[in-house]
Design an enzyme around this catalytic site. Structure first.
Site, PDB file in Angstrom:
ATOM      1  N   CYS A  16       2.121  13.820  -4.198  1.00 40.01           N
ATOM      2  CA  CYS A  16       3.536  13.981  -4.527  1.00 40.01           C
ATOM      3  C   CYS A  16       3.953  12.788  -5.385  1.00 40.01           C
ATOM      4  CB  CYS A  16       4.370  14.022  -3.252  1.00 40.01           C
ATOM      5  SG  CYS A  16       4.218  12.499  -2.266  1.00 40.01           S
ATOM      6  N   HIS A  45      -1.262   7.379   3.692  1.00 40.29           N
ATOM      7  CA  HIS A  45      -2.178   7.728   4.773  1.00 40.29           C
ATOM      8  C   HIS A  45      -3.336   8.576   4.258  1.00 40.29           C
ATOM      9  CE1 HIS A  45       1.095   6.950   8.034  1.00 40.29           C
ATOM     10  NE2 HIS A  45       0.405   5.861   7.738  1.00 40.29           N
ATOM     11  N   HIS A  78       5.802   4.349   3.049  1.00 38.55           N
ATOM     12  CA  HIS A  78       6.535   4.821   4.232  1.00 38.55           C
ATOM     13  C   HIS A  78       7.789   4.011   4.520  1.00 38.55           C
ATOM     14  CE1 HIS A  78       2.180   5.723   4.777  1.00 38.55           C
ATOM     15  NE2 HIS A  78       2.694   6.933   4.884  1.00 38.55           N
ATOM     16  N   HIS A 128       5.270   6.411  14.153  1.00 36.34           N
ATOM     17  CA  HIS A 128       4.998   6.596  12.730  1.00 36.34           C
ATOM     18  C   HIS A 128       5.715   5.498  11.946  1.00 36.34           C
ATOM     19  CE1 HIS A 128       4.936   8.384   8.697  1.00 36.34           C
ATOM     20  NE2 HIS A 128       3.948   9.147   9.119  1.00 36.34           N
ATOM     21  N   GLU A 130       7.084   5.371   9.050  1.00 38.79           N
ATOM     22  CA  GLU A 130       8.356   5.728   8.416  1.00 38.79           C
ATOM     23  C   GLU A 130       9.496   5.693   9.428  1.00 38.79           C
ATOM     24  OE1 GLU A 130      10.709   9.491   6.618  1.00 38.79           O
ATOM     25  OE2 GLU A 130       8.547   9.500   6.232  1.00 38.79           O
ATOM     26  N   SER A 226      -2.198  11.272   8.614  1.00 41.12           N
ATOM     27  CA  SER A 226      -1.232  11.766   7.635  1.00 41.12           C
ATOM     28  C   SER A 226      -0.395  12.867   8.271  1.00 41.12           C
ATOM     29  CB  SER A 226      -1.960  12.307   6.397  1.00 41.12           C
ATOM     30  OG  SER A 226      -1.100  13.122   5.632  1.00 41.12           O
ATOM     31  N   SER A 227       0.860  12.556   8.565  1.00 40.33           N
ATOM     32  CA  SER A 227       1.728  13.503   9.262  1.00 40.33           C
ATOM     33  C   SER A 227       1.840  14.824   8.508  1.00 40.33           C
ATOM     34  CB  SER A 227       3.119  12.878   9.439  1.00 40.33           C
ATOM     35  OG  SER A 227       3.986  13.765  10.087  1.00 40.33           O
ATOM     36  N   ASN A 228       2.057  14.746   7.191  1.00 35.62           N
ATOM     37  CA  ASN A 228       2.275  15.996   6.451  1.00 35.62           C
ATOM     38  C   ASN A 228       0.992  16.836   6.384  1.00 35.62           C
ATOM     39  OD1 ASN A 228       1.233  16.086   3.370  1.00 35.62           O
ATOM     40  ND2 ASN A 228       1.677  13.962   3.919  1.00 35.62           N
TER      41      ASN A 228
END
Length: 318
Positions: A16, A45, A78, A128, A130, A226-228
């Site tokens: 992104c 991440h 983040h 996390h 962020e 990586s959360s996403n």
């Protein structure tokens, strides 16, 4: 049938704008200042990105205390709390902030609603980076809400002054399930002034939703922290894929996953370079999956300017 093996490639996928900017920030800092350049936490991440930058001379540390006095430190995509900025200043560090502008937007919202004395319910995953950075902007006003099940533990001072914000990399569906539960408890709950979940996170989930019903197997390229990326596996399973796995590299794919599978969906998290996706597609081709087509649900054109310290100098006009 062996001749019906195919790959569906989700589009958009991978980097992104915020990740692109963050990775380039470390690369440009190394070019400009030379190694070592210190980076607090992982810049993004992704294992491959961190290893590649380490080879170039980036040094990843847990905290600013681990950076030698007076050195250069890059803050990750983040985001960090004001406390981290403060300790960096006390150690006389030269800071370059690679926080994603969409995360910065959530920080600004947190500060604004704290000034207006709201109780802020931050939807996100405990621990996390962020979430820690955003919560640090107004710790006395912010409560973390980690999923619908934790809603019952929330207590507010004034039910007419409550707003929700969210970690940018969550699943849209999960976040709204939490919001719905919060609204049942607090009917006057306010929404953020604009959507907090990042456009790229949403776009990648929408592409997987479109692809998953046609796939017996979905492979998500991304790292476990990586959360996403983790969310993409969940979205695939919730939307019709029989199986879905998260891998950092093509070599982690177990050949048994492909047994009886005619259609494999492939996507990647927002911090994943395209070279890793190509590796997966090449490995699948070796197993007979050489018919590759894309499932395109959005066009992404957004870019973010580099931090000011690293922008090219403007040439004087004649």
């Amino acid at each position: 049938m062996a001749d019906s093996k195919r790959v569906l490639l989700a589009e958009p996928r991978g980097y992104c704008a915020g990740v692109d900017r963050a990775v380039e920030t470390v690369e440009r800092a190394l070019d400009k200042y030379g190694a070592p350049v210190y980076v607090r936490k992982e810049i993004v991440h992704n294992r491959h990105v961190v290893e590649t930058l380490t080879e170039r001379g980036a040094v990843f540390v847990g905290e600013t205390d681990d950076v030698p006095e007076g050195a250069i430190v890059v803050f990750s995509a983040h985001g960090v709390s004001p406390e981290v900025h403060k300790t960096a200043a006390e150690r006389n560090l030269k800071t370059i902030d690679a926080t994603c502008p969409l995360v910065t937007k959530v920080h600004q919202e947190a500060k604004r609603f704290a000034r207006d004395d709201y109780d802020i319910l931050l939807i996100g995953h405990e621990g996390h980076e962020e979430v820690e950075g955003t919560a640090g902007e107004a710790p006395e006003h912010i409560q973390l809400v980690d999923g619908p099940a934790s809603v019952e533990n929330v207590a507010v001072r004034d039910e007419s002054k409550v707003i929700w914000l969210s970690q940018t990399t969550l699943s849209v569906d999960e976040t709204m399930a939490t919001v719905d539960r919060l609204r049942e408890r607090f009917p006057h709950l306010s929404d953020p002034p604009s959507d907090d979940i990042c456009y790229a996170t949403q776009n990648r989930q929408v592409a997987v939703k479109a692809m998953a019903p046609q796939c017996e197997l979905v492979i998500v390229v991304g790292s476990k922290n990586s959360s996403n990326s983790v969310r993409l596996v969940e979205v695939a399973l919730q939307n019709g894929a029989d199986a879905a796995y998260l891998v950092d590299y093509a070599r982690e794919i177990d050949a048994s996953w492909l047994d009886g599978v005619s259609t494999v969906g492939v996507t990647s998290g927002a911090s994943v370079p395209e070279v890793l996706v190509r590796g997966v597609v090449e490995l699948l081709a070796e197993h007979g999956y050489d018919d590759v087509s894309t499932v395109n649900t959005a066009e992404e054109t957004l870019t973010f300017a580099l931090p000011r310290e690293l922008r090219p100098a403007r040439t004087a006009r004649k």
